[in-house]
Write an enzyme that holds these catalytic residues in place. Structure first.
Site, short mmCIF file in Angstrom:
data_model
loop_
_atom_site.label_atom_id
_atom_site.label_comp_id
_atom_site.label_asym_id
_atom_site.label_seq_id
_atom_site.Cartn_x
_atom_site.Cartn_y
_atom_site.Cartn_z
N ASN A 160 -13.08 -2.96 2.09
CA ASN A 160 -13.96 -2.06 2.16
C ASN A 160 -15.03 -2.05 1.04
OD1 ASN A 160 -12.85 -1.12 4.67
ND2 ASN A 160 -11.57 0.10 3.48
N ASP A 216 0.91 -1.24 0.01
CA ASP A 216 0.03 -0.12 0.07
C ASP A 216 0.92 1.32 0.10
OD1 ASP A 216 -3.37 0.43 1.10
OD2 ASP A 216 -2.01 2.40 1.14
N HIS A 252 -9.99 -5.00 -3.62
CA HIS A 252 -8.73 -5.19 -2.77
C HIS A 252 -9.04 -5.60 -1.56
CE1 HIS A 252 -9.70 -1.02 -2.80
NE2 HIS A 252 -9.21 -0.94 -1.47
N LEU A 253 -8.32 -6.66 -1.27
CA LEU A 253 -7.97 -7.30 0.13
C LEU A 253 -6.93 -6.52 1.06
CD1 LEU A 253 -9.74 -9.13 1.83
CD2 LEU A 253 -7.90 -11.23 1.26
N HIS A 254 -7.02 -5.67 2.02
CA HIS A 254 -6.04 -5.26 2.48
C HIS A 254 -5.45 -6.46 3.67
CE1 HIS A 254 -6.67 -0.75 2.06
NE2 HIS A 254 -8.15 -1.06 2.07
N GLY A 266 -15.49 3.33 3.55
CA GLY A 266 -13.91 3.66 3.33
C GLY A 266 -13.21 3.21 2.01
N GLN A 267 -14.32 2.57 1.23
CA GLN A 267 -13.62 2.32 -0.09
C GLN A 267 -13.07 3.67 -0.84
OE1 GLN A 267 -15.68 -0.35 -2.66
NE2 GLN A 267 -13.92 -0.83 -4.10
N SER A 268 -11.92 3.70 -1.42
CA SER A 268 -11.65 4.83 -2.36
C SER A 268 -11.13 4.43 -3.55
CB SER A 268 -10.44 5.85 -1.43
OG SER A 268 -9.32 4.88 -1.39
#
Ligand code: DGP
Length: 113
Positions: free
Chosen positions: A86, A29, A99-101, A92-94
């Site tokens: 998210n 990230d 995508h998996l944090h 909070g998805q931007s």
């Protein structure tokens, strides 16, 4: 389609890639929230969890298989790590390519903010 993560998949935007398979790609990230903060994405564009269909079940599973392998490689598997995906802006998805944090290397609190 003007998707940042599709551009990373295509190699048009640089990223520190830590995992690569037929279905998934993972990279660090740009704004890490923990000592390990990796994003695991499908190569295929899917905007949000809400856009997944039945045919994507194996694809989503492959993201978690990647997370497990990344956690082992990063040395955070035994202490523990968090996976977060998210969905939509309210959560909070931007970036609108799922995508998996994968976060680890520090204690995690609950509930998340
Ligand atoms: P989310 O807020 O759940 O949509 O997470 C998006 C993440 O993407 C956020 O933690 C920052 C990261 N990010 C945004 N732009 C870039 C980029 O160009 N490169 C990398 N490596 N990460 C990015």
């Amino acid at each position: 389609m003007d998707c940042l993560f599709c551009k990373i998949v295509a190699g048009r935007i640089p990223a520190e890639i830590v995992y690569d398979s037929d279905t998934a790609l993972a990279f660090r990230d740009i704004d890490p929230q923990a000592p390990t903060h990796v994003l695991v994405i499908p190569r295929k564009h899917v905007s949000t969890i809400n856009d997944l269909d039945g045919e994507d079940e194996a694809l989503v599973g492959s993201l978690f298989t990647a997370a497990k392998e990344i956690a082992a490689a990063e040395g955070i598997a035994d202490d523990g790590y968090r996976t977060v995906m998210n969905c939509n802006e309210g959560a909070g998805q931007s970036v609108f390519h799922i995508h998996l944090h994968v976060l680890g290397g520090r204690p995690m609190t609950w509930p998340p903010g």
